[in-house]
Enzyme design. Structure first.
Site, PDB file in Angstrom:
ATOM      1  N   GLU A 133       0.796  -1.232   0.000  1.00  0.00           N
ATOM      2  CA  GLU A 133       0.000   0.000   0.000  1.00  0.00           C
ATOM      3  C   GLU A 133       0.832   1.287   0.000  1.00  0.00           C
ATOM      4  O   GLU A 133       0.584   2.201   0.776  1.00  0.00           O
ATOM      5  CB  GLU A 133      -0.968  -0.008   1.186  1.00  0.00           C
ATOM      6  N   GLU A 240      -6.347 -10.832  -0.927  1.00  0.00           N
ATOM      7  CA  GLU A 240      -7.146 -10.593   0.281  1.00  0.00           C
ATOM      8  C   GLU A 240      -8.642 -10.574  -0.052  1.00  0.00           C
ATOM      9  O   GLU A 240      -9.395  -9.730   0.435  1.00  0.00           O
ATOM     10  CB  GLU A 240      -6.724  -9.275   0.950  1.00  0.00           C
TER      11      GLU A 240
END
Length: 330
Positions: A133, A240
């Site tokens: 991220e 995810e």
């Protein structure tokens, strides 16, 4: 029930690995589901910096290593994650007086952590989310503002990949992010990974987190992202995956159970998404769910604290949901 239904990992054995995020509680409570349905495990939190090295030089491998021991010794492990702006202890960035350290000190701390962790799990962890991220969500900024970037500079990303590759040349190395299908962020992720590849930095894949909802992103957006990333010549992992019953800006808390319409829409959505994954099985090598059953999901606490959500293929009693049957019957 668990042994009498199709095994996800067997159904997709010729397509991609099937994985799940786990923690010490779910490794026990959901053991039968995990053994039967997945062949790849990701530590939900216990391989992150704050868990593995809470104090400088004091590593706590005991909890994280559970996922690589019996009865899961045949399961591969996705390492998650080496460098992230969250869940990193403050000592990493500070000296003994609480002031920010300089670039060289932070690079050495990064290298020490990555080398120690990656070498510890060498041969068991087959891939790592090296950077998590780092791309800005929106606006003109390319990269997220973080302490790593503030102290080291933009090249903290390439340095992390170099350190990880040095520690385990056989491990596959990934950049991992969310909102990866929305065009603005997709292009930033593409640009980042392309810049690393152009420099010869050892990055082998992109992790598409796939925290999606019943309607967003659209199938066209998912397809466009897969094709855009694949054009770089990298591997793709779905890292995810979950399908929230609520859109991100829907903050209602009035449901004790999903409506029939929600359950049917989720089943349809999972079927469409897995059909798409199979279409691109030449580049998608892993599909990991962020959990395995609805009795444990991070979405019970985000974005609305304490609101029950039902984003996975198995319900709170570990029974297969309509979405499960739609997926295995593709």
């Amino acid at each position: 029930m668990c042994s009498s239904i199709p095994s996800l990992r067997e159904v997709f054995a010729n397509d991609f690995r099937i994985g799940a995020a786990v923690n010490p509680v779910t490794l026990e409570a959901q053991q039968s589901l995990l053994i039967r349905h997945v062949n790849s495990l990701t530590a939900e939190n216990h391989m992150k910096f704050e868990h593995l090295q809470p104090e400088e030089g004091r590593f706590t491998f005991d909890i994280a290593i559970k996922s690589s021991t019996s009865p899961f010794s045949s399961h591969g492990v996705r390492g998650h994650t080496l460098v992230w702006h969250n869940q990193t202890p403050s000592w990493v960035f500070q000296d003994s007086q609480g002031h920010f350290v300089g670039r060289d000190v932070l690079l050495e701390r990064m290298k020490s952590h990555i080398s120690t962790v990656v070498q510890r799990y060498k041969g068991k962890v087959y891939c790592w989310d090296v950077i998590n991220e780092a791309v800005a969500d929106e606006g003109s900024e390319w990269l997220r503002s973080s302490t790593w970037r503030q102290i080291i500079g933009d090249d903290f990303i390439q340095q992390a990949f170099l350190y990880a590759h040095e520690a385990d040349p056989e491990a596959l190395l990934f950049y991992n992010d969310y909102n990866e299908c929305f065009p603005e962020k997709r292009e930033k992720i593409y640009t980042l990974v392309k810049s690393l590849r152009d420099k010869g930095i050892p990055i082998h894949g992109i992790g598409m987190q796939a925290h999606w909802s019943l309607n967003r992103p659209t199938l066209d957006e998912i397809r466009a992202a897969i094709e855009r990333y694949a054009s770089l010549g990298v591997i793709l992992h779905i890292t995810e995956l979950d399908i929230s019953m609520f859109e991100f800006d829907d903050h209602r808390k009035d449901l004790a159970a999903p409506t029939n319409e929600m359950v049917e829409r989720q089943a349809e959505r999972y079927e469409q998404i897995f059909s798409l994954f199979k279409e691109y099985r030449d580049v998608i090598q892993n599909v990991t769910f962020w959990g395995i059953a609805d009795d444990h999901t991070w979405l019970d606490h985000f974005p609305v604290q304490g609101r029950k959500n039902w984003p996975l293929l198995f319900d709170e009693q570990h029974n297969p949901k309509p979405a499960f049957w739609r997926v295995v019957n593709i």
